[in-house]
Write an enzyme that holds these catalytic residues in place. Structure first.
Site, PDB file in Angstrom:
ATOM      1  N   GLY A  88       0.918  -1.252   0.090  1.00  0.00           N
ATOM      2  CA  GLY A  88       0.064  -0.068  -0.063  1.00  0.00           C
ATOM      3  C   GLY A  88       0.856   1.253   0.003  1.00  0.00           C
ATOM      4  O   GLY A  88       1.864   1.237  -0.377  1.00  0.00           O
ATOM      5  N   SER A  89       0.237   2.238   0.432  1.00  0.00           N
ATOM      6  CA  SER A  89       0.922   3.591   0.406  1.00  0.00           C
ATOM      7  C   SER A  89       2.134   3.845   1.565  1.00  0.00           C
ATOM      8  O   SER A  89       1.994   3.039   2.675  1.00  0.00           O
ATOM      9  CB  SER A  89      -0.015   4.678   0.664  1.00  0.00           C
ATOM     10  OG  SER A  89      -0.568   4.472   1.637  1.00  0.00           O
ATOM     11  N   PRO A  90       3.042   4.609   1.249  1.00  0.00           N
ATOM     12  CA  PRO A  90       3.967   4.711   2.293  1.00  0.00           C
ATOM     13  C   PRO A  90       3.333   5.267   3.751  1.00  0.00           C
ATOM     14  O   PRO A  90       3.889   4.974   4.793  1.00  0.00           O
ATOM     15  CB  PRO A  90       5.020   5.779   1.550  1.00  0.00           C
ATOM     16  CG  PRO A  90       4.774   5.719   0.259  1.00  0.00           C
ATOM     17  CD  PRO A  90       3.549   5.221   0.081  1.00  0.00           C
TER      18      PRO A  90
ATOM     19  N   VAL B 122       0.383   4.763   5.044  1.00  0.00           N
ATOM     20  CA  VAL B 122      -0.116   3.549   5.697  1.00  0.00           C
ATOM     21  C   VAL B 122       0.821   2.667   6.166  1.00  0.00           C
ATOM     22  O   VAL B 122       0.991   2.080   7.149  1.00  0.00           O
ATOM     23  CB  VAL B 122      -1.341   3.061   5.052  1.00  0.00           C
ATOM     24  CG1 VAL B 122      -1.931   1.906   5.958  1.00  0.00           C
ATOM     25  CG2 VAL B 122      -2.499   4.154   4.792  1.00  0.00           C
ATOM     26  N   GLY B 123       2.103   2.449   5.186  1.00  0.00           N
ATOM     27  CA  GLY B 123       3.205   1.693   5.682  1.00  0.00           C
ATOM     28  C   GLY B 123       4.065   1.992   6.969  1.00  0.00           C
ATOM     29  O   GLY B 123       4.002   1.235   7.834  1.00  0.00           O
TER      30      GLY B 123
ATOM     31  N   GLU C  93       5.549  -3.176   1.040  1.00  0.00           N
ATOM     32  CA  GLU C  93       5.546  -3.088  -0.331  1.00  0.00           C
ATOM     33  C   GLU C  93       5.010  -1.852  -0.726  1.00  0.00           C
ATOM     34  O   GLU C  93       3.616  -1.609  -0.753  1.00  0.00           O
ATOM     35  CB  GLU C  93       5.045  -4.357  -1.382  1.00  0.00           C
ATOM     36  CG  GLU C  93       5.739  -5.711  -1.071  1.00  0.00           C
ATOM     37  CD  GLU C  93       6.722  -5.577  -2.084  1.00  0.00           C
ATOM     38  OE1 GLU C  93       7.165  -4.530  -2.742  1.00  0.00           O
ATOM     39  OE2 GLU C  93       7.613  -6.560  -1.764  1.00  0.00           O
TER      40      GLU C  93
ATOM     41  N   CYS D  95       1.769   0.876  -8.961  1.00  0.00           N
ATOM     42  CA  CYS D  95       3.041   1.157  -8.149  1.00  0.00           C
ATOM     43  C   CYS D  95       4.358   1.464  -8.922  1.00  0.00           C
ATOM     44  O   CYS D  95       4.941   2.363  -8.482  1.00  0.00           O
ATOM     45  CB  CYS D  95       3.071   0.059  -6.923  1.00  0.00           C
ATOM     46  SG  CYS D  95       3.747  -1.342  -7.621  1.00  0.00           S
TER      47      CYS D  95
HETATM   48  P1  NAD Z   1      -3.467   2.240   1.144  1.00  0.00           P
HETATM   49  O1  NAD Z   1      -2.213   2.396   1.639  1.00  0.00           O
HETATM   50  O2  NAD Z   1      -4.446   3.446   1.328  1.00  0.00           O
HETATM   51  O3  NAD Z   1      -4.302   1.086   1.321  1.00  0.00           O
HETATM   52  C1  NAD Z   1      -3.742  -0.197   1.537  1.00  0.00           C
HETATM   53  C2  NAD Z   1      -4.492  -1.236   2.634  1.00  0.00           C
HETATM   54  O4  NAD Z   1      -4.128  -0.415   3.902  1.00  0.00           O
HETATM   55  C3  NAD Z   1      -6.031  -1.244   2.382  1.00  0.00           C
HETATM   56  O5  NAD Z   1      -6.364  -2.651   2.617  1.00  0.00           O
HETATM   57  C4  NAD Z   1      -6.576  -0.245   3.544  1.00  0.00           C
HETATM   58  O6  NAD Z   1      -7.895  -0.811   3.808  1.00  0.00           O
HETATM   59  C5  NAD Z   1      -5.582  -0.676   4.549  1.00  0.00           C
HETATM   60  N1  NAD Z   1      -5.510   0.918   5.426  1.00  0.00           N
HETATM   61  C6  NAD Z   1      -5.779   2.130   4.926  1.00  0.00           C
HETATM   62  N2  NAD Z   1      -5.456   2.913   5.679  1.00  0.00           N
HETATM   63  C7  NAD Z   1      -5.349   2.381   6.750  1.00  0.00           C
HETATM   64  C8  NAD Z   1      -4.607   2.693   8.322  1.00  0.00           C
HETATM   65  N3  NAD Z   1      -4.874   4.045   8.533  1.00  0.00           N
HETATM   66  N4  NAD Z   1      -4.489   1.646   9.287  1.00  0.00           N
HETATM   67  C9  NAD Z   1      -4.474   0.280   8.664  1.00  0.00           C
HETATM   68  N5  NAD Z   1      -4.844   0.043   7.477  1.00  0.00           N
HETATM   69  C10 NAD Z   1      -5.088   0.870   6.508  1.00  0.00           C
HETATM   70  O7  NAD Z   1      -2.900   2.070  -0.328  1.00  0.00           O
HETATM   71  P2  NAD Z   1      -4.008   1.886  -1.574  1.00  0.00           P
HETATM   72  O8  NAD Z   1      -4.767   3.122  -2.062  1.00  0.00           O
HETATM   73  O9  NAD Z   1      -4.873   0.642  -1.621  1.00  0.00           O
HETATM   74  O10 NAD Z   1      -2.862   1.557  -2.844  1.00  0.00           O
HETATM   75  C11 NAD Z   1      -1.996   2.577  -3.250  1.00  0.00           C
HETATM   76  C12 NAD Z   1      -0.782   2.650  -2.872  1.00  0.00           C
HETATM   77  O11 NAD Z   1       0.021   1.407  -2.811  1.00  0.00           O
HETATM   78  C13 NAD Z   1       0.264   3.222  -3.789  1.00  0.00           C
HETATM   79  O12 NAD Z   1       1.009   4.090  -2.870  1.00  0.00           O
HETATM   80  C14 NAD Z   1       1.072   2.318  -4.745  1.00  0.00           C
HETATM   81  O13 NAD Z   1       2.383   2.691  -5.009  1.00  0.00           O
HETATM   82  C15 NAD Z   1       1.080   1.235  -3.380  1.00  0.00           C
HETATM   83  N6  NAD Z   1       1.274  -0.063  -4.085  1.00  0.00           N
HETATM   84  C16 NAD Z   1       2.584  -0.488  -3.668  1.00  0.00           C
HETATM   85  C17 NAD Z   1       2.852  -1.719  -4.523  1.00  0.00           C
HETATM   86  C18 NAD Z   1       4.230  -2.618  -4.345  1.00  0.00           C
HETATM   87  O14 NAD Z   1       3.971  -3.785  -4.749  1.00  0.00           O
HETATM   88  N7  NAD Z   1       5.213  -1.864  -3.813  1.00  0.00           N
HETATM   89  C19 NAD Z   1       1.856  -2.329  -5.050  1.00  0.00           C
HETATM   90  C20 NAD Z   1       0.451  -1.833  -5.426  1.00  0.00           C
HETATM   91  C21 NAD Z   1       0.263  -0.615  -4.771  1.00  0.00           C
END
Ligand code: NAD
Length: 476
Positions: free
Chosen positions: A198-200, A202-203, A220, A254
């Site tokens: 997911g996003s940095p 939330v990471g 990731e 991503c």
């Molecule tokens: P996101 O971080 O918003 O959400 C990812 C997951 O985290 C979802 O399941 C969501 O429900 C959960 N989440 C959201 N907020 C949260 C919180 N506060 N606490 C705990 N969990 C939470 O990301 P997104 O919008 O779903 O995806 C887009 C991002 O992911 C982009 O930054 C993209 O570059 C990245 N991405 C990376 C890869 C990779 O392999 N490196 C692959 C796909 C997407």
């Protein structure tokens, strides 16, 4: 299928499932390679039978073209499954290690043991593969797992839930659907490993939560991945690859090239080639892009608005749209859009774009281009388009990125032998094949003494013992 009660009571079913999985984890740890492979084959067969359902749910979620489901989701997943099945016996074998002279009489090896209870949190952009691919590796490594697919692609999340319920007992693999609250509640549980995509932003939340239990993490993440097109690049080929890399999945990838750095001397023919390619891909018959069935949509209104704001902000601050630019809020539709004249004070040059908008900057001195790259966070991907080996090496030596592709885009995701992942802000840990297997395993060192002893260095430290220790330190 796991049906969740209202938010206040989220914790009870999660805790129950987690505890059942914890009790079952030791059984999973004892499974042989064949038993794990049998589980992975269940997934493989299910996917083959339900391919059209998988394509349909992603069309329902954001009009992802069925060809892109095959290309971006199922091709990589099938490759991962085949590779894992073919190599798992080898990966599970203990691996011997050399022994130093001072420890003569012993032998050393390490074995991969499962981490135990793992949590997989997935994003929406490649909602199937990014949930199931880590699961394949988690099972290969002998773990029990809870999956949390993204709430923004509910049709896909529902299908994943159906599939897992059909294939595994909940004490082995379970799914919890829902939004950030579900994710946060899961993060309170003492998992052994968390695999988050997911996003940095939330990471960081995930890593902080993991710290409470000292769970290991694979993150990731994303960010701004640049592409450098130097004066020696094959212009048509580079323009085609970058247009495709930017617009696949409507730019919601991503590893999509986020912005381009093009050598000034080739700017004019490159821009022409870029525009021609975009037109050829999405308006082959001259109709508006909306009519193309090769073009997905932005996943929802907030993301549509976010990208529109990036473009508006850039234009208000002096950037020019030189291709595309049309938008339709009713359809979450954004035309492939090329921006020129962007500067660092514009949000489009600060945030990950994650949509079909491409800022093109120019440079004359390669060091200036590298400065633009290096003043930002280390990217997930850095693309180099060049036929000059010296330039390529120069860029590789002076930048850092999760992965780099020379003279193509996006293809790194397709090679299961290649470590895939970010660095710092774009991610921690690697996935793909053996690298994923390792993420889900503890490398346990084992040392066994077969003969001899170290008794001669034990106290009391007489002159003779001291001499021996000195000898060991100096010569062995
Ligand atoms: P996101 O971080 O918003 O959400 C990812 C997951 O985290 C979802 O399941 C969501 O429900 C959960 N989440 C959201 N907020 C949260 C919180 N506060 N606490 C705990 N969990 C939470 O990301 P997104 O919008 O779903 O995806 C887009 C991002 O992911 C982009 O930054 C993209 O570059 C990245 N991405 C990376 C890869 C990779 O392999 N490196 C692959 C796909 C997407």
């Amino acid at each position: 299928m796991t049906t969740l009660p209202p938010k206040a009571d989220l914790h009870t079913p999660m805790r129950t499932t987690f505890d059942a999985q914890r009790r079952h984890a030791s059984k999973m740890a004892l499974t042989s390679a064949d038993q794990r492979i049998e589980r992975i084959r269940r997934i493989q067969t299910w996917i083959k039978i339900h391919q059209s359902d998988i394509q349909q749910v992603m069309y329902d979620d954001f009009r992802k073209p069925s060809a892109e489901v095959l290309l971006g989701e199922l091709m990589a997943l099938h490759a991962e499954i085949k590779h894992t099945i073919g190599h798992l016996k080898q990966w599970m074998k203990p691996q011997s290690l050399p022994t130093p002279m001072a420890l003569i009489g012993t032998r050393s090896y390490f074995r991969h043991e499962p981490k135990g209870n793992v949590l997989i949190i997935a994003p929406w952009n490649y909602p199937f593969v990014l949930t199931i691919r880590p699961l394949v590796s988690a099972i290969a490594a002998g773990n029990v797992a809870i999956l949390k697919p993204s709430e923004l692609t509910p049709h896909t999340a529902g299908l994943i839930n159906k599939m897992i319920t059909a294939l595994f007992p909940p004490e082995e693999v379970a799914v919890f659907e829902g939004d950030a609250d579900v994710s946060k509640a899961l993060l309170e549980l003492p998992f052994n490993h968390i695999f988050f995509t997911g996003s940095p932003a939330v990471g960081r939340i995930v890593m902080a939560a993991a710290a409470n239990h000292l769970a290991s993490v694979t993150l990731e993440l994303g960010g701004k991945s640049p592409a450098i097109v130097d004066e020696t690049a094959d212009i048509k080929q580079a323009a085609g690859q970058l247009a495709w890399g930017k617009c696949l999945n409507n730019g919601q990838t991503c590893i999509a090239p986020d912005y381009l750095l093009v050598h000034q001397s080739i700017k004019q023919p490159f821009m022409q080639a870029l525009h021609d390619t975009l037109t050829g891909m999405y308006r082959p018959d001259g109709k508006p892009v909306e009519a193309s069935d090769s073009y997905a949509r932005i996943v929802n209104q907030p993301h549509f608005q976010r990208i529109k704001n990036l473009v508006d902000d850039a234009v208000n601050k002096g950037a020019t749209i030189t291709y595309g630019g049309r938008m339709n809020a009713d359809q979450n539709f954004i035309e492939p859009t090329v921006l020129e004249g962007t500067t660092d004070d514009m949000r489009v040059m600060q945030d990950e774009i994650f949509g079909p908008v491409l800022p093109v900057l120019t440079y004359t001195n390669l060091d200036d281009a590298l400065h633009i790259v290096n003043q930002r966070e280390k990217p997930l991907a850095l693309y180099i388009h060049s036929r000059n080996r010296k330039n390529t090496q120069y860029i590789l030596d002076r930048t850092s990125a999760g992965d780099t592709v020379i003279n193509d885009t996006l293809v790194q995701f397709g090679n299961v032998e290649l470590p895939f992942g970010g660095v710092n802000n774009s991610g921690l840990g690697k996935s793909n094949g053996f690298f994923s297997f390792q993420e889900f395993s503890n490398q346990r060192g084992v040392m066994q003494r077969d003969f001899g002893t170290m008794k001669f260095i034990y106290p009391p430290y007489t002159e003779k013992v001291k001499k021996l220790i000195n000898f060991l330190v100096t010569y062995l």
